[in-house]
Scaffold this active site. Structure first.
Site, PDB file in Angstrom:
ATOM      1  CB  ALA A 126    -115.390 -43.466 -17.543  1.00  0.00           C
ATOM      2  CD  GLU A 127    -117.557 -38.695 -14.680  1.00  0.00           C
ATOM      3  OE1 GLU A 127    -118.500 -38.932 -14.207  1.00  0.00           O
ATOM      4  OE2 GLU A 127    -116.593 -38.294 -14.021  1.00  0.00           O
ATOM      5  CB  SER A 128    -122.734 -39.713 -18.995  1.00  0.00           C
ATOM      6  OG  SER A 128    -122.104 -39.153 -20.310  1.00  0.00           O
ATOM      7  CE1 TYR A 157    -114.765 -41.477 -14.033  1.00  0.00           C
ATOM      8  CE2 TYR A 157    -112.824 -40.779 -13.299  1.00  0.00           C
ATOM      9  CZ  TYR A 157    -113.978 -40.579 -14.054  1.00  0.00           C
ATOM     10  OH  TYR A 157    -113.955 -39.457 -15.000  1.00  0.00           O
TER      11      TYR A 157
END
Length: 219
Positions: free
Chosen positions: A106-108, A194
Site C-alpha cells: 500500500a505504501e510503495s 488507506y
C-alpha cells in the site's frame, strides 16, 4: 487399647525410618511434578543482542535464523532476501509477515526508491523524522527501512491496544490525529481509503496460494 512407648534404640530406628520416608516422598514428587513451575519466564539473548522472554526454556537444537544483513550502497537485493527480511522482522516485532507485506504494498508497491509528495521514503514510506527516531540511517535501504517500519508498526499496535485499523490509520495520518478524534479513524478520505486498502492486501497475502517470494519484484 494397646499403647506403645518408643524410647532409646527404638526411637532412633523410628527417626531413621521417618527420614527415609520423607526422602522417598520428595523423590516421588520430583518425578511427578514438571521440571519448571507454571508461569515461569525464561529470558535469553538472540545473536543480535535482542532480549527474548518466553514461557518455555530455549531449545539449543532449534536453529534461529540470523538477522538479515544490510546491503551496501548500490547493492540490489532479490525477492528471496526481501522475503527473509520481512519474515525476520515480523517475528522480532510479533507481527504477521502478511501484514508487513500489505503495508509495503500500500505504501510503495515494493519500490524501495519511492518518495511521496510529503517526503516519506522507501518501502514503508518513513518520514525523515520518524526514520531518525527509529535509528534508520538510510531509508532507501530496503532491509533498514523494513526494520524501522516494522518497529514503528508494533509501537502503534501497542499504543492502540492491538486495534489494527486504528494502528494503520495512525501509520498513515499520525497517532495524534487518531487520538484527537477519540481513538477513531480520522475523517480523512486518504486515511480511510488507506486502511481499507491495507486490510484488503492483508487478506490477500494471508491466503496460501503461491510463494510470496515469487510475487516480489527484483530491485
Amino acid at each position: 487399647m494397646k499403647t506403645t512407648t518408643i524410647s532409646g534404640g527404638t526411637r532412633k530406628s523410628w527417626d531413621h525410618a521417618r527420614v527415609w520416608l520423607s526422602a522417598t516422598l520428595i523423590l516421588g514428587l520430583m518425578v511427578v511434578l514438571p521440571s519448571s513451575a507454571p508461569g515461569a519466564i525464561y529470558r535469553y539473548i538472540e545473536r543480535d543482542g535482542t532480549l527474548i522472554a518466553a514461557d518455555v526454556p530455549p531449545d539449543p537444537r532449534v536453529h534461529r535464523p540470523a538477522q538479515p544483513r544490510l546491503p551496501g550502497p548500490g547493492i540490489a537485493i532479490g525477492p528471496r532476501e526481501l522475503n527473509q527480511a520481512i519474515r525476520w522482522y515480523a517475528r522480532r516485532h510479533r507481527l504477521s509477515p502478511a501484514l508487513l507485506r500489505a503495508v509495503i504494498k500500500a505504501e510503495s508497491d515494493f519500490n524501495p526508491r519511492a518518495v511521496s509528495p510529503t517526503g516519506a521514503i522507501g518501502l514503508m514510506q518513513l518520514m525523515p523524522k520518524t526514520a531518525a527516531s527509529l535509528n534508520v540511517h538510510d531509508p532507501f535501504n530496503p532491509i533498514e527501512n523494513i526494520r524501522g517500519g516494522a518497529k514503528h508498526l508494533r509501537y502503534l499496535l501497542d499504543r492502540f491496544e492491538g486495534n489494527l485499523p486504528l494502528a494503520l490509520a495512525a501509520y498513515n495520518a499520525g497517532e495524534y490525529r487518531v487520538k484527537r478524534h477519540c481513538d477513531r479513524i480520522p475523517p480523512i478520505r486518504e486515511t480511510q481509503e488507506y486502511v481499507e486498502k491495507v486490510l484488503s492486501y492483508y487478506e490477500t497475502f494471508r491466503k496460501p496460494t503461491r510463494s510470496h517470494a515469487s510475487r516480489l519484484p527484483l530491485f
